[in-house]
Scaffold this active site. Structure first.
Site, PDB file in Angstrom:
ATOM      1  N   SER A   1       0.825  -1.217   0.000  1.00  0.00           N
ATOM      2  CA  SER A   1       0.000   0.000   0.000  1.00  0.00           C
ATOM      3  C   SER A   1       0.858   1.266   0.000  1.00  0.00           C
ATOM      4  O   SER A   1       1.838   1.364   0.744  1.00  0.00           O
ATOM      5  CB  SER A   1      -0.926   0.019   1.219  1.00  0.00           C
ATOM      6  OG  SER A   1      -1.585   1.274   1.277  1.00  0.00           O
ATOM      7  N   ARG A   2       0.457   2.222  -0.810  1.00  0.00           N
ATOM      8  CA  ARG A   2       1.173   3.513  -0.827  1.00  0.00           C
ATOM      9  C   ARG A   2       0.481   4.537   0.074  1.00  0.00           C
ATOM     10  O   ARG A   2       0.958   5.662   0.204  1.00  0.00           O
ATOM     11  CB  ARG A   2       1.248   4.050  -2.250  1.00  0.00           C
ATOM     12  CG  ARG A   2       1.952   3.064  -3.155  1.00  0.00           C
ATOM     13  CD  ARG A   2       2.338   3.658  -4.459  1.00  0.00           C
ATOM     14  NE  ARG A   2       2.754   2.571  -5.339  1.00  0.00           N
ATOM     15  CZ  ARG A   2       3.518   2.710  -6.397  1.00  0.00           C
ATOM     16  NH1 ARG A   2       3.960   3.899  -6.733  1.00  0.00           N
ATOM     17  NH2 ARG A   2       3.828   1.680  -7.146  1.00  0.00           N
ATOM     18  N   SER A   3      -0.629   4.156   0.696  1.00  0.00           N
ATOM     19  CA  SER A   3      -1.375   5.119   1.513  1.00  0.00           C
ATOM     20  C   SER A   3      -0.575   5.671   2.690  1.00  0.00           C
ATOM     21  O   SER A   3      -0.663   6.874   2.974  1.00  0.00           O
ATOM     22  CB  SER A   3      -2.688   4.501   1.992  1.00  0.00           C
ATOM     23  OG  SER A   3      -3.534   4.287   0.876  1.00  0.00           O
TER      24      SER A   3
ATOM     25  N   ASP B   1     -13.252   6.296  -4.118  1.00  0.00           N
ATOM     26  CA  ASP B   1     -12.559   5.932  -5.369  1.00  0.00           C
ATOM     27  C   ASP B   1     -13.123   6.717  -6.560  1.00  0.00           C
ATOM     28  O   ASP B   1     -12.367   7.190  -7.410  1.00  0.00           O
ATOM     29  CB  ASP B   1     -12.688   4.426  -5.640  1.00  0.00           C
ATOM     30  CG  ASP B   1     -11.687   3.602  -4.827  1.00  0.00           C
ATOM     31  OD1 ASP B   1     -10.639   4.151  -4.434  1.00  0.00           O
ATOM     32  OD2 ASP B   1     -11.962   2.409  -4.598  1.00  0.00           O
TER      33      ASP B   1
ATOM     34  N   LYS C   1     -13.046  -4.378   0.927  1.00  0.00           N
ATOM     35  CA  LYS C   1     -13.957  -3.248   0.677  1.00  0.00           C
ATOM     36  C   LYS C   1     -15.443  -3.621   0.822  1.00  0.00           C
ATOM     37  O   LYS C   1     -16.240  -2.808   1.268  1.00  0.00           O
ATOM     38  CB  LYS C   1     -13.688  -2.637  -0.706  1.00  0.00           C
ATOM     39  CG  LYS C   1     -12.351  -1.880  -0.757  1.00  0.00           C
ATOM     40  CD  LYS C   1     -12.165  -1.186  -2.091  1.00  0.00           C
ATOM     41  CE  LYS C   1     -10.781  -0.532  -2.166  1.00  0.00           C
ATOM     42  NZ  LYS C   1     -10.568   0.173  -3.443  1.00  0.00           N
TER      43      LYS C   1
ATOM     44  N   ALA D   1     -15.724  -4.830 -14.252  1.00  0.00           N
ATOM     45  CA  ALA D   1     -16.967  -4.728 -13.478  1.00  0.00           C
ATOM     46  C   ALA D   1     -16.710  -5.089 -12.016  1.00  0.00           C
ATOM     47  O   ALA D   1     -17.581  -5.609 -11.326  1.00  0.00           O
ATOM     48  CB  ALA D   1     -18.034  -5.634 -14.081  1.00  0.00           C
ATOM     49  N   GLY D   2     -15.497  -4.806 -11.553  1.00  0.00           N
ATOM     50  CA  GLY D   2     -15.153  -5.073 -10.152  1.00  0.00           C
ATOM     51  C   GLY D   2     -15.535  -3.899  -9.269  1.00  0.00           C
ATOM     52  O   GLY D   2     -16.308  -3.015  -9.670  1.00  0.00           O
ATOM     53  N   GLY D   3     -14.985  -3.873  -8.058  1.00  0.00           N
ATOM     54  CA  GLY D   3     -15.324  -2.826  -7.095  1.00  0.00           C
ATOM     55  C   GLY D   3     -14.955  -1.438  -7.593  1.00  0.00           C
ATOM     56  O   GLY D   3     -15.752  -0.492  -7.460  1.00  0.00           O
TER      57      GLY D   3
END
Ligand SMILES: NC(=O)c1ccc[n+]([C@@H]2O[C@H](COP(=O)([O-])OP(=O)(O)OC[C@H]3O[C@@H](n4cnc5c(N)ncnc54)[C@H](OP(=O)(O)O)[C@@H]3O)[C@@H](O)[C@H]2O)c1
Length: 274
Positions: free
Chosen positions: A21-23, A108, A72, A133-135
């Site tokens: 993760s870059r968060s 997002d 998620k 068609a994902g999250g």
């Protein structure tokens, strides 16, 4: 290094794994820039522990957290309240722990649209063709519809495309094998599949049929310039990279947890891209 006091504000990102993760780097840069008494930490949490950990973080005084793959949808389920975008996406990426309970948002779509605008692309310029068609696709489709764009969904598994279209009326569905041939009808092409990402197969999406004003956005950000974006640039089309979306989606969470609305700028982009 800034030292924390006993009243430091706390937030973090829950993922499994979370090391990629870059968060922490995004929020850490902003915390340092604004001299905030606070910390943002990576939280590796296995799926079976997710609901308990979220409730424990709220009880331990965290202001909130981000949620990434694969949590998620589970985050959506753990919330007492979710915002309209999260409701339509069926997924949450930002949690706020409040005295009234756990609030969920999906930022997002906001991040995607803000990044389009930062690249000079009007999200409502015309119809959008969304691959995947994902999250992430759901959040982006909902945000584009909110901006007034007509959305078409094109996904390898047709059942998933149909389910997404049914949840986001009046979205249309295009068969996966017609994606290149239909391109002339669109003002915006968005890759939300994981194709083109490092260690994944490439996305096969020839751009010969593109209208001259087509904008091409890829939400994959490793590599920073995907083959799709390189082809768009080579053809003189507008190319919108995915890292900017990641930076912009972080803004509402930071604002809610730490009380300052941070800037997405060149310096942040360089630090996170490095
Ligand atoms: N830039 C950002 O801020 C940001 C934010 C969120 C996500 N992302 C990136 O966006 C991508 C998707 O994330 P997600 O959470 O939406 O994932 P997801 O829910 O797992 O969806 C993955 C999508 O990719 C498609 N796909 C996977 N392999 C494929 C193949 N071989 N051929 C054709 N289609 C294939 C899937 O199609 P099927 O339905 O047919 O399986 C599905 O539509 C990831 O790369 C993620 O890192 C970026």
């Amino acid at each position: 290094m800034r030292l924390l006091t006993g009243s430091a504000r706390l937030a973090g990102v829950i993922g499994w794994p979370v090391a990629h993760s870059r968060s922490p780097r995004i929020h850490g840069t902003w915390l340092e820039r604004h001299g905030i008494d606070g910390a943002y930490v990576p939280l590796p949490v296995a799926p079976e522990h997710f609901p308990n950990v979220v409730r424990a973080l709220a009880q331990a005084g965290f202001a909130g957290c981000n949620v990434t793959i694969p949590h998620k949808e589970a985050a959506f389920a753990v919330c007492d309240r979710v915002d309209e975008t999260a409701h339509r996406a069926g997924a949450v990426n930002t949690l706020m722990f409040t005295p009234q309970g756990i609030e969920g948002r999906n930022t997002d779509g906001y991040g995607f649209v803000a990044n389009l605008r930062a690249h000079g692309v009007n999200p409502a310029a015309g119809p959008a063709l969304i691959l995947g068609a994902g999250g992430a696709a759901r959040a982006i489709a909902a945000a584009l519809q909110d901006e007034g764009a007509a959305v078409t969904i094109c996904n390898r598994s047709p059942q998933r495309a149909e389910a997404m279209a049914a949840a986001l009326p009046p979205a249309r569905v295009l068969p996966w094998d017609q994606r290149a041939a239909a391109l002339a009808d669109y003002a915006l092409l968005v890759n939300t599949t994981s194709l083109g990402m490092v260690h994944n197969p490439p996305l096969e999406m020839p751009l010969e049929r593109a209208a001259p004003g087509l904008a091409v956005a890829d939400i994959v950000y490793a590599p920073l310039e995907t083959a799709l974006l390189a082809e768009a640039t080579a053809r003189g089309l507008k190319a919108v990279e995915g890292l900017g979306m990641l930076l912009h989606q972080a803004v509402p969470g930071f604002h809610a947890w730490f009380g300052v609305r941070p800037e997405v700028d060149e310096e942040l982009y360089r630090i996170v891209a490095a």
